[in-house]
Design a protein around this motif. Structure first.
Motif, PDB file in Angstrom:
ATOM      1  N   SER A   1      -5.761  -4.262   2.809  1.00  0.00           N
ATOM      2  CA  SER A   1      -4.513  -4.207   3.571  1.00  0.00           C
ATOM      3  C   SER A   1      -3.506  -5.145   2.923  1.00  0.00           C
ATOM      4  CB  SER A   1      -4.742  -4.661   5.015  1.00  0.00           C
ATOM      5  OG  SER A   1      -5.685  -3.852   5.656  1.00  0.00           O
TER       6      SER A   1
ATOM      7  N   ALA B   1      -9.576   0.938  -3.733  1.00  0.00           N
ATOM      8  CA  ALA B   1      -9.435   2.282  -3.161  1.00  0.00           C
ATOM      9  C   ALA B   1     -10.314   3.234  -3.941  1.00  0.00           C
ATOM     10  CB  ALA B   1      -7.978   2.736  -3.225  1.00  0.00           C
TER      11      ALA B   1
ATOM     12  N   VAL C   1       0.886  -1.168   0.000  1.00  0.00           N
ATOM     13  CA  VAL C   1       0.000   0.000   0.000  1.00  0.00           C
ATOM     14  C   VAL C   1       0.918   1.210   0.000  1.00  0.00           C
ATOM     15  CG1 VAL C   1      -1.810   1.241   1.244  1.00  0.00           C
ATOM     16  CG2 VAL C   1      -1.805  -1.258   1.251  1.00  0.00           C
TER      17      VAL C   1
ATOM     18  N   VAL D   1      -6.808  10.536  -2.039  1.00  0.00           N
ATOM     19  CA  VAL D   1      -7.248   9.194  -1.658  1.00  0.00           C
ATOM     20  C   VAL D   1      -8.351   9.328  -0.611  1.00  0.00           C
ATOM     21  CG1 VAL D   1      -6.553   6.979  -0.688  1.00  0.00           C
ATOM     22  CG2 VAL D   1      -4.970   8.240  -2.166  1.00  0.00           C
TER      23      VAL D   1
ATOM     24  N   SER E   1     -10.422   6.535   0.328  1.00  0.00           N
ATOM     25  CA  SER E   1     -10.428   5.317   1.137  1.00  0.00           C
ATOM     26  C   SER E   1      -9.499   4.285   0.525  1.00  0.00           C
ATOM     27  CB  SER E   1     -11.839   4.740   1.250  1.00  0.00           C
ATOM     28  OG  SER E   1     -12.267   4.223   0.009  1.00  0.00           O
ATOM     29  N   ILE E   2      -8.928   3.483   1.407  1.00  0.00           N
ATOM     30  CA  ILE E   2      -8.148   2.305   1.011  1.00  0.00           C
ATOM     31  C   ILE E   2      -8.913   1.134   1.614  1.00  0.00           C
ATOM     32  CG2 ILE E   2      -5.963   1.075   1.219  1.00  0.00           C
ATOM     33  CD1 ILE E   2      -5.086   3.512  -0.072  1.00  0.00           C
ATOM     34  N   ASN E   3      -9.449   0.262   0.778  1.00  0.00           N
ATOM     35  CA  ASN E   3     -10.346  -0.790   1.242  1.00  0.00           C
ATOM     36  C   ASN E   3      -9.662  -2.131   1.473  1.00  0.00           C
ATOM     37  OD1 ASN E   3     -12.321   1.181   0.886  1.00  0.00           O
ATOM     38  ND2 ASN E   3     -12.792   0.488  -1.169  1.00  0.00           N
TER      39      ASN E   3
ATOM     40  N   VAL F   1      -0.662   3.575  -6.233  1.00  0.00           N
ATOM     41  CA  VAL F   1      -1.395   3.624  -4.965  1.00  0.00           C
ATOM     42  C   VAL F   1      -1.273   2.284  -4.242  1.00  0.00           C
ATOM     43  CG1 VAL F   1      -3.670   3.986  -3.916  1.00  0.00           C
ATOM     44  CG2 VAL F   1      -2.984   5.361  -5.883  1.00  0.00           C
ATOM     45  N   LEU F   2      -1.379   1.179  -4.997  1.00  0.00           N
ATOM     46  CA  LEU F   2      -1.301  -0.164  -4.427  1.00  0.00           C
ATOM     47  C   LEU F   2      -0.463  -1.055  -5.342  1.00  0.00           C
ATOM     48  CD1 LEU F   2      -5.133  -0.476  -3.828  1.00  0.00           C
ATOM     49  CD2 LEU F   2      -3.479  -0.326  -1.996  1.00  0.00           C
TER      50      LEU F   2
END
Length: 67
Positions: A52, A64, A12, A46, A48-50, A26-27
């Motif tokens: 992990s 995201a 992440v 950004v 949200s980051i949904n 971003v990921l």
């Protein structure tokens, strides 16, 4: 931003509230033993980051969101 294929999140690179530019990673998604950068489709923040690191995701999963 959605997963283009099933795989595992191995990195992440951005945080919620962080400003990103179009094309910025971003990921990182690992699929078929290859790492694929998931990049911002446009400039934004950004929202949200949904997922992990270590999460398994299916194709089309929302990873995201950007504002």
């Amino acid at each position: 931003m959605t997963a283009p294929m099933p795989g595992k999140i191995v990195g992440v690179k951005a945080a919620v509230g962080q400003a990103v530019k179009k094309g910025e990673t971003v990921l990182v998604l690992e699929a078929m033993k290859m790492e694929n950068d998931i990049v911002a489709p446009q400039d934004g923040t950004v929202a949200s980051i949904n997922v992990s690191t270590g999460d398994a995701v299916e194709s089309g999963a929302v990873l995201a969101t950007l504002n």
